[in-house]
Scaffold this active site. Structure first.
Site, PDB file in Angstrom:
ATOM      1  N   LYS A 158      -3.831  10.541   0.761  1.00  0.00           N
ATOM      2  CA  LYS A 158      -3.167   9.957   1.928  1.00  0.00           C
ATOM      3  C   LYS A 158      -2.973  10.996   3.023  1.00  0.00           C
ATOM      4  CE  LYS A 158      -2.175   5.561   1.180  1.00  0.00           C
ATOM      5  NZ  LYS A 158      -2.524   4.478   2.121  1.00  0.00           N
ATOM      6  N   LYS A 167     -13.517  -2.582  -8.427  1.00  0.00           N
ATOM      7  CA  LYS A 167     -12.540  -3.168  -9.334  1.00  0.00           C
ATOM      8  C   LYS A 167     -12.185  -4.588  -8.902  1.00  0.00           C
ATOM      9  CE  LYS A 167      -9.029  -1.244 -11.194  1.00  0.00           C
ATOM     10  NZ  LYS A 167      -7.746  -0.539 -11.450  1.00  0.00           N
ATOM     11  N   LYS A 200      -6.880  -8.457  -6.178  1.00  0.00           N
ATOM     12  CA  LYS A 200      -6.356  -9.632  -5.473  1.00  0.00           C
ATOM     13  C   LYS A 200      -6.565  -9.506  -3.967  1.00  0.00           C
ATOM     14  CE  LYS A 200      -1.667  -8.747  -4.017  1.00  0.00           C
ATOM     15  NZ  LYS A 200      -0.378  -9.405  -3.809  1.00  0.00           N
TER      16      LYS A 200
END
Length: 335
Positions: free
Chosen positions: A115, A198, A201
């Site tokens: 990050k 992967k 959602k």
């Protein structure tokens, strides 16, 4: 043996969540509690605050995640199931441990470096410091073991470093060093549309995942339309090294059936996906159908799910209180 693990309340769980984590939790619960140990599973709603949240969505996702865990087999009577925010000792111990953790340790965290290399300055302080809260999550209960994936091993090492330094700094033997539980059986479930990504959602295509709430017809359709190739299946998983989508479907079948991929391929070697996909759909429906039925029932009575979390939080608080008090005494906060 005392196992502690948490999961963020993201909502809309899918097959990857179930096979990669929740099914492992259920197996741990059955083994650990049968041997007289404790399992604590919590919804990490405090960790969710490290990123922007919509309050109503977070509240709903917490209930839905709890319902999904129960539907999948986590038993609130055998395990301690609660949401983190209902046990203030997590936050209190985290603040105490902030005095023990070193900035250099946190700067070395891989997720933070990723990050910080892009937009670290715009991240919340909580995102930088949440590994200390993770340490508090497990040290608070004197966990003996923590289920972790490879990407979380570094954070557990940090928890062990914090525990060691606190014990040495204050001359106490308060925190045992938790050991990692890494299940070799936990598969990495990939997208049905891209075998190199992967299952998630957040994927814009709902066809990329199988949701726990999908109907039988939808599951069958997603299996039928899952991306594959034209070649027949081999007799060993090693032969699928360069066939990501095919390997993924075999991995899913094996995980659902509690078999090895090679044993699955022994049944389907030489056959194409015209035979394999219907078998995979039938197995997926047989596994997820009962879960969907239980989940639908639980979500029709959300106050009952909330009550289960409240009871779990009461049990967790009783376990946490002596550890927090001992930590406070060690640093002179209780006279």
């Amino acid at each position: 043996m005392r196992v502690v693990s948490g999961i963020q309340p993201t909502g809309n769980l899918h097959l990857g969540n179930y096979l990669g984590a929740i099914k492992q939790w259920v197996a741990m619960q059955d083994q650990v509690t049968a041997d007289g140990g404790d399992c604590l599973f919590f919804l990490a709603d405090l960790h969710a605050l490290t990123q922007p949240v919509v309050p109503a969505e977070l509240a709903n996702a917490t209930i839905e995640m709890a319902a999904a865990l129960i539907a999948c087999g986590i038993d609130p009577d055998r395990s301690i199931l609660f949401n983190q925010a209902r046990v203030p000792a997590h936050s209190e111990l985290a603040w105490i441990l902030n005095g023990t953790a070193r900035m250099g340790w946190l700067n070395r965290m891989t997720q933070w470096k990723d990050k910080a290399g892009r937009d670290g300055s715009s991240q919340s302080v909580g995102y930088f410091g949440y590994p200390v809260l993770q340490a508090a999550d497990v040290l608070l209960y004197k966990a003996s073991h923590v289920p972790v994936g490879e990407d979380q091993k570094q954070h557990l090492e940090l928890a062990r470093d914090i525990a060691t330094k606190f014990n040495l700094d204050f001359g106490v033997d308060l925190f045992p060093l938790p050991a990692p539980l890494i299940s070799a059986a936990a598969p990495r479930i990939m997208s049905l549309r891209d075998g190199t990504a992967k299952m998630s959602k957040s994927d814009p295509s709902d066809m990329a995942r199988i949701n726990l709430i999908d109907s039988d017809d939808v599951i069958a359709q997603k299996c039928r339309k899952a991306r594959t190739d034209a070649d027949p299946l081999p007799d060993t998983i090693g032969a699928l090294a360069d066939r990501a989508e095919a390997r993924n479907l075999v991995t899913i079948y094996a995980a659902l059936a509690d078999r090895t991929p090679d044993s699955v391929l022994a049944d389907f070697a030489g056959q194409g996906f015209g035979a394999f996909k219907p078998a995979l759909a039938d197995l997926t429906i047989a596994t997820l159908g009962p879960i969907r039925h239980r989940l639908t029932g639980l979500l029709s009575d959300r106050p009952a799910v909330s009550d289960a979390l409240i009871k779990g939080a009461s049990r967790a608080s009783a376990l946490a209180a002596p550890t927090l008090a001992a930590a406070q005494r060690a640093i002179g906060l209780q006279i």
